[in-house]
Design a protein around this motif. Structure first.
Motif, short mmCIF file in Angstrom:
data_model
loop_
_atom_site.label_atom_id
_atom_site.label_comp_id
_atom_site.label_asym_id
_atom_site.label_seq_id
_atom_site.Cartn_x
_atom_site.Cartn_y
_atom_site.Cartn_z
N TYR A 79 39.25 44.52 39.98
CA TYR A 79 40.12 44.85 38.85
C TYR A 79 41.56 44.65 39.32
O TYR A 79 42.10 45.48 40.08
N THR A 82 45.52 47.16 39.75
CA THR A 82 45.28 48.60 39.86
C THR A 82 45.78 49.11 41.21
O THR A 82 45.90 48.35 42.18
N ARG A 181 41.39 53.00 37.89
CA ARG A 181 41.50 52.45 36.55
C ARG A 181 42.15 53.41 35.56
O ARG A 181 42.72 52.97 34.56
N PHE A 263 35.31 50.76 29.21
CA PHE A 263 34.90 49.39 28.92
C PHE A 263 35.41 48.93 27.55
O PHE A 263 35.62 47.73 27.34
N THR A 266 38.97 47.36 28.00
CA THR A 266 39.08 46.40 29.10
C THR A 266 39.09 44.98 28.54
O THR A 266 38.25 44.65 27.69
N TRP A 268 37.81 41.91 28.61
CA TRP A 268 36.72 41.14 29.19
C TRP A 268 36.81 39.67 28.85
O TRP A 268 37.20 39.29 27.75
N PHE A 306 43.54 52.74 30.26
CA PHE A 306 42.89 52.16 31.45
C PHE A 306 43.68 50.96 31.92
O PHE A 306 44.25 50.20 31.13
N THR A 309 42.70 44.26 35.19
CA THR A 309 42.12 43.08 34.54
C THR A 309 40.97 42.56 35.40
O THR A 309 41.17 42.27 36.58
#
Length: 576
Positions: A79, A82, A181, A263, A266, A268, A306, A309
């Motif tokens: 990720y 972060t 996160r 999630f 996020t 995605w 959150f 990436t």
């Protein structure tokens, strides 16, 4: 934009009922009177997926047919953007001996600190070694994975620790770090600890299907869920060594888990998203905990911002549509769950192992070739199988996924004190009453040992049969024994389509037990995902999908490949 899809052109050669897209139970293959209850559309779609992804002697389940090495997914998720927490690698190993894998009364409950969380993750989801052959170099991990592809990711929710800031973290096993996160507000931390009656943290698992489908195509959804089971057992054993108990929060929905882990917030990349599997709580073993989270707590998680990436895994991931359709059909709703009682069957004291529990975990490997010579004793064989029986208060099955549904069909080849043949281990309640009547009527059902649910079905040399039904893989016949995991299927999936995934989780947990048992008894195991489904059923006289074989496994004397060198797992890191 979504990646390229697998078109209908690849459906050539399938049976008519599969090509048409009809559910198997509507196709006429199974008589209507065999259906005990009507199926909803999700159950029909799940059973259709299962039938479509069976291997047969005349064809295999659909895959790309080759491995596009230029497009191989990155085996590690990062990720990016972060903050990170370095986890220590030094420190004393848990002293627990072999019995400490299962029992926890002698494993002192440790505080939730950086050192103990680090050891918990290292002995469950961390790297176990690097392998080198020529110019190729690849990592191995503590938790097994089909094809060493590792679609399973691990996340932690830490509400309180003396030296870890409260937050939601992703575990990065390559760097052995926590990627931060989200921050947890103090009020939410207090609610979590109050809800679970004391010190605790949450561990969540998720799956990236593309990592597995890159190699295995449409059957990959099965393998991803095997790997979830492997990881669950690995986490349960590792928690046990820290004196913690891991309990599954089976009342939560998949959407709830996605909310807790962020999630739904996020960014995605299509086909590379993580799909929520299960959230567990690690807690002192003398504490009885709820199996869910209250709605107000979930609302508090939904309000958290959150960060991070997800890294790109492949340049051009392929969208195997049936996998994502089945994932959608098997999404779990909220349910009401209560503690499970698996009984208090005692664990045998002997034969055991002189290795520590941590050493057994660290040396676990998957065998690639067996010698065809070495065997094991009947006592060790039964001791290994005994550990697969669920018990209350004994890891890993006291994680409490739910009622057990999986039994073991065993091909015994080289077990001193047992005749060659096929055997059956009954792990689940009422199996004798429900399974035996639908199996071949000429099976022996001869008890092997008093007060142990192992039965001989046929006496003969079944080595070639084991190889044949396991996609002609010699490891199934050149071992000491191999097995197929036979699950109560249609009734379970019809009642709860999302339980399809749980069946595979149960088989993966059994597989992890067998992996560690093999190491403890001086042999080696390996999972077999490729097998011819219906020919396995025919060996037992099973004629419909009431019961299905979901996973194969084999144990024997391994042949080491001397061309491959082994390097330490974290020699690439510069910290202690």
């Amino acid at each position: 934009m979504p990646g390229p899809t697998v078109t209908d052109a690849v459906r050539r050669g399938l049976p008519a009922h599969v090509r048409s897209g009809a559910a198997v139970t509507d196709s006429g293959r199974f008589p209507p009177d065999q259906l005990r209850r009507p199926m909803n559309k999700n159950a029909k779609a799940v059973i259709r997926y299962h039938e479509e992804t069976k291997h047969h002697y005349h064809r295999y389940a659909r895959s790309s047919g080759y491995m596009d090495w230029r497009n191989q997914p990155d085996p590690f998720r990062f990720y990016e953007g972060t903050g990170t927490v370095d986890l220590p690698l030094t420190g004393q190993e848990p002293e627990a001996g072999y019995p400490g894998l299962y029992r926890r009364e002698n494993n002192r409950t440790q505080p939730v600190t950086l050192k103990h969380v680090a050891k918990f993750l290292e002995l469950s989801m961390g790297l176990s070694a690097w392998k080198v052959s020529g110019s190729s170099r690849w990592s191995l991990r503590m938790n097994p994975s089909s094809g060493n592809l590792h679609p399973t990711e691990c996340h932690l929710v830490i509400p309180s620790a003396s030296d870890i800031a409260p937050g939601v973290y992703h575990y990065n096993p390559l760097k052995h770090i926590l990627e931060r996160r989200a921050d947890l507000p103090e009020a939410l931390c207090e609610k979590i600890q109050s809800h679970f009656h004391g010190p605790c943290f949450l561990a969540g698992l998720s799956s990236i299907f593309w990592r597995e489908s890159w190699k295995y195509g449409e059957r990959a959804f099965r393998y991803c869920n095997h790997d979830v089971g492997h990881a669950l057992a690995a986490l349960s054993f590792s928690a046990n060594l820290q004196g913690w108990k891991l309990t599954a929060l089976t009342g939560l929905s998949d959407d709830d888990i996605g909310t807790v882990l962020g999630f739904d917030r996020t960014p995605w990349r299509p086909t590379e998203a993580e799909h929520p599997d299960l959230l567990c709580v690690a807690h002192p073993p003398d504490t009885d905990v709820p199996r869910t989270l209250p709605t107000e707590m979930l609302s508090a998680f939904s309000a958290l911002p959150f960060e991070g990436t997800p890294n790109m895994l492949s340049k051009e991931p392929v969208n195997w549509e049936i996998i994502y359709e089945t994932a959608a059909r098997t999404r779990k709703p909220r349910t009401v769950e209560t503690p499970r009682n698996y009984g208090q069957r005692p664990l045998s004291e002997t034969p055991g192992s002189s290795l520590t529990a941590a050493a057994i975990i660290r040396q676990r490997r998957s065998a690639a070739v067996y010698s065809g010579r070495g065997g094991i004793s009947k006592a060790r064989f039964c001791a290994m199988l005994e550990k697969t029986l669920p018990r209350s208060g004994v890891a890993p099955f006291d994680l409490e996924l739910g009622e057990p549904h999986v039994n073991l069909l065993l091909f015994v080849h080289r077990v001193d004190g047992l005749e060659r043949g096929i055997y059956f281990l009954i792990r689940t309640p009422d199996t004798a009453e429900t399974l035996r009547p639908v199996m071949a009527p000429d099976l022996e059902w001869k008890s092997v040992r008093k007060d142990f649910p192992l039965w001989r079905l046929r006496q003969d040399d079944f080595r070639q049969d084991a190889i044949s039904v396991s996609c002609d893989q010699g490891i199934a016949g050149y071992s000491a024994f191999s097995l197929g995991m036979i699950a109560r299927f249609r009734e379970v999936v019809t009642a709860s389509p999302w339980a399809y995934r749980h069946l595979f989780w149960e088989t993966g947990m059994i597989g992890q037990v067998l992996y560690l048992e093999a190491e403890a008894h001086g042999v080696r195991g390996t999972g077999i995902g490729c097998f011819f489904d219906d020919p396995v059923h025919e060996l037992l006289g099973l004629r419909d999908n009431t019961w299905q074989s979901l996973y194969h496994f084999t144990v024997g004397d391994p042949v080491e490949d001397t061309r491959i060198s082994t390097l330490p797992p974290y020699g690439h890191l510069q910290r202690g």
